[in-house]
Design a protein around this motif. Sequence first.
Motif, PDB file in Angstrom:
ATOM      1  N   GLN A 149       0.810  -1.220   0.000  1.00 55.36           N
ATOM      2  CA  GLN A 149       0.000   0.000   0.000  1.00 55.36           C
ATOM      3  C   GLN A 149       0.846   1.274   0.000  1.00 55.36           C
ATOM      4  O   GLN A 149       0.322   2.371  -0.073  1.00 55.36           O
ATOM      5  CB  GLN A 149      -0.933   0.002   1.214  1.00 55.36           C
ATOM      6  N   LEU A 150       2.160   1.094   0.077  1.00 51.23           N
ATOM      7  CA  LEU A 150       3.042   2.273   0.022  1.00 51.23           C
ATOM      8  C   LEU A 150       3.070   2.790  -1.416  1.00 51.23           C
ATOM      9  O   LEU A 150       2.832   2.026  -2.345  1.00 51.23           O
ATOM     10  CB  LEU A 150       4.458   1.863   0.464  1.00 51.23           C
ATOM     11  N   PRO A 151       3.353   4.088  -1.600  1.00 45.28           N
ATOM     12  CA  PRO A 151       3.366   4.614  -2.969  1.00 45.28           C
ATOM     13  C   PRO A 151       4.339   3.849  -3.855  1.00 45.28           C
ATOM     14  O   PRO A 151       5.466   3.584  -3.444  1.00 45.28           O
ATOM     15  CB  PRO A 151       3.833   6.066  -2.788  1.00 45.28           C
ATOM     16  N   GLU A 152       3.876   3.459  -5.041  1.00 44.92           N
ATOM     17  CA  GLU A 152       4.689   2.595  -5.891  1.00 44.92           C
ATOM     18  C   GLU A 152       5.709   3.345  -6.728  1.00 44.92           C
ATOM     19  O   GLU A 152       6.720   2.787  -7.123  1.00 44.92           O
ATOM     20  CB  GLU A 152       3.769   1.822  -6.845  1.00 44.92           C
ATOM     21  N   THR A 153       5.397   4.603  -7.031  1.00 46.47           N
ATOM     22  CA  THR A 153       6.294   5.350  -7.907  1.00 46.47           C
ATOM     23  C   THR A 153       6.902   6.528  -7.143  1.00 46.47           C
ATOM     24  O   THR A 153       6.387   6.938  -6.100  1.00 46.47           O
ATOM     25  CB  THR A 153       5.530   5.914  -9.110  1.00 46.47           C
ATOM     26  N   TYR A 154       7.984   7.063  -7.709  1.00 45.97           N
ATOM     27  CA  TYR A 154       8.614   8.234  -7.100  1.00 45.97           C
ATOM     28  C   TYR A 154       7.656   9.421  -7.101  1.00 45.97           C
ATOM     29  O   TYR A 154       7.581  10.165  -6.124  1.00 45.97           O
ATOM     30  CB  TYR A 154       9.888   8.610  -7.860  1.00 45.97           C
ATOM     31  N   THR A 155       6.921   9.596  -8.213  1.00 47.89           N
ATOM     32  CA  THR A 155       6.049  10.771  -8.284  1.00 47.89           C
ATOM     33  C   THR A 155       4.871  10.644  -7.307  1.00 47.89           C
ATOM     34  O   THR A 155       4.443  11.645  -6.731  1.00 47.89           O
ATOM     35  CB  THR A 155       5.554  11.023  -9.727  1.00 47.89           C
ATOM     36  N   ALA A 156       4.377   9.416  -7.117  1.00 46.38           N
ATOM     37  CA  ALA A 156       3.292   9.217  -6.143  1.00 46.38           C
ATOM     38  C   ALA A 156       3.797   9.487  -4.725  1.00 46.38           C
ATOM     39  O   ALA A 156       3.113  10.105  -3.900  1.00 46.38           O
ATOM     40  CB  ALA A 156       2.733   7.806  -6.244  1.00 46.38           C
ATOM     41  N   ALA A 157       5.016   9.023  -4.445  1.00 41.35           N
ATOM     42  CA  ALA A 157       5.600   9.260  -3.116  1.00 41.35           C
ATOM     43  C   ALA A 157       5.846  10.753  -2.909  1.00 41.35           C
ATOM     44  O   ALA A 157       5.631  11.284  -1.813  1.00 41.35           O
ATOM     45  CB  ALA A 157       6.905   8.481  -2.965  1.00 41.35           C
ATOM     46  N   ALA A 158       6.262  11.439  -3.982  1.00 40.20           N
ATOM     47  CA  ALA A 158       6.519  12.881  -3.881  1.00 40.20           C
ATOM     48  C   ALA A 158       5.220  13.634  -3.597  1.00 40.20           C
ATOM     49  O   ALA A 158       5.209  14.601  -2.823  1.00 40.20           O
ATOM     50  CB  ALA A 158       7.169  13.387  -5.169  1.00 40.20           C
ATOM     51  N   GLU A 159       4.137  13.160  -4.202  1.00 42.86           N
ATOM     52  CA  GLU A 159       2.852  13.814  -3.969  1.00 42.86           C
ATOM     53  C   GLU A 159       2.419  13.638  -2.512  1.00 42.86           C
ATOM     54  O   GLU A 159       1.963  14.581  -1.855  1.00 42.86           O
ATOM     55  CB  GLU A 159       1.809  13.216  -4.915  1.00 42.86           C
ATOM     56  N   LEU A 160       2.598  12.419  -1.998  1.00 44.62           N
ATOM     57  CA  LEU A 160       2.276  12.159  -0.595  1.00 44.62           C
ATOM     58  C   LEU A 160       3.147  13.026   0.324  1.00 44.62           C
ATOM     59  O   LEU A 160       2.663  13.592   1.316  1.00 44.62           O
ATOM     60  CB  LEU A 160       2.482  10.667  -0.284  1.00 44.62           C
ATOM     61  N   ALA A 161       4.428  13.139  -0.030  1.00 43.36           N
ATOM     62  CA  ALA A 161       5.353  13.942   0.788  1.00 43.36           C
ATOM     63  C   ALA A 161       4.922  15.410   0.811  1.00 43.36           C
ATOM     64  O   ALA A 161       5.001  16.067   1.852  1.00 43.36           O
ATOM     65  CB  ALA A 161       6.780  13.818   0.253  1.00 43.36           C
ATOM     66  N   ARG A 162       4.447  15.900  -0.336  1.00 43.81           N
ATOM     67  CA  ARG A 162       3.993  17.303  -0.375  1.00 43.81           C
ATOM     68  C   ARG A 162       2.748  17.493   0.495  1.00 43.81           C
ATOM     69  O   ARG A 162       2.634  18.456   1.247  1.00 43.81           O
ATOM     70  CB  ARG A 162       3.700  17.732  -1.823  1.00 43.81           C
ATOM     71  N   GLN A 163       1.822  16.510   0.375  1.00 45.87           N
ATOM     72  CA  GLN A 163       0.574  16.590   1.156  1.00 45.87           C
ATOM     73  C   GLN A 163       0.880  16.564   2.660  1.00 45.87           C
ATOM     74  O   GLN A 163       0.419  17.413   3.427  1.00 45.87           O
ATOM     75  CB  GLN A 163      -0.325  15.403   0.773  1.00 45.87           C
TER      76      GLN A 163
END
Length: 412
Positions: free
Chosen positions: A151-165
């Motif tokens: 369930q962790l973000p699979e891509t770098y861009t998805a993880a970056a979006e979560l990090a921004r949020q």
Amino acid sequence: MRRKPLNTLSRSKLSRYARSLANLAILLADSGSRLERRFWKKRLFATLAPMLEGRSETTLTQTLEYLYTHHYQAYDELAFAVENSVESPPVGNGEDILLLAVPIMAWSTYDIPCGKIDDADVQALTDDLQKNVLGEHAHLVLTNMLFSPDQLPETYTAAAELARQLGNAAANRLAVSIDSDTLPATQNFLSDVRYLIGAIAVPQDLPAFKWQEETPGGPLALSKEEVLEKWRLMGNATLQKIMAGCSIQPMLPNGLYSACREAEKEARVYSVRASAAFLETALQVAPDQIQASVGAFIDRGEIEEYRIGFTLKGQSEVVHGVVWPLIGEEYGNEPDPIYERDIVSEPDHPVIRSSIETLLKEVGIKQVKVLEERFPLEYCEDCGTPLYPNPEGELHHAELPEDSELPSMHLH
Ligand SMILES: [Zn+2]
């Protein structure tokens, strides 16, 4: 996450963006002074920032794949820079941000929980971490979710979006609520990792974690081990409540990628220990009645993972199995010579192999057989579970005997 990339690319197949990113990473890796390093590093980070806000996932993975085979040191520089850029988005109003993961090892004969956590428990865990693990000036925001690895973000861009949020929430002292319905379902294993995910905002140059703090004029206040001990003690009640029916072992929080890598490593050891405990309970046998067979599994000529098949003394049915994946730098950069020559010999990860053997003996399983053959990465066609070796070197589906105390993990 620094993993083995899937494809090998030639330079001519790289996009224009990927080529210039690769060049930058190579220049950084090859720089001969701190002065030059700092120059390229700045340029690399400046290039990555807009990429992580856009849809540049393909460019990032292409470049990493290319560098992995053509310039390993530049690959390492780029992977490190991407991970750091993802975890620390520039949203902090003068504070630094870090996307944080707190791994918790768990094993249970029931399903290991994941999903929504009650607000009161989120608050209790936030307070425990804030007080016992984080630096005095770091402000933590945790999500209201217990994440399984898939369930962790699979891509770098998805993880970056979560990090921004999450970073925005931490910087503005807001709470975060995640819609757990949008997350993928999770597979169940006897032992696994769960993660608390959050972000901290901390004034620049101040300690993010307790173990960075110094006493005035003196040595470091607390070691990492001491901080971990305190966290295990103080966080235990709430963690045990949200993970009822599980044996748990919380780990220290860290930046997302580093925490996940540490957890993956720790999970291998943990799952071997959990398996021994599980078999003793499920089959009512002493560890010296259990035999372990360790095999190297290859994919495209390289060892991908080791698998451990557990059998009962003198029998050939596999009653339980554990996968021991190779992580990060453990992958060989060269193709497996044994596979290339198609002959049988010793597996070529002597350190890993002997640490598996030592661990098995430590948990009381004295009969350990390291198989010399190489196995293909085979899975059960019905349920996708890995097949494990027995002492004769045959691959089997792990099934508990019918008269065991507990139901089999795979009912077909
Ligand atoms: Zn199956």
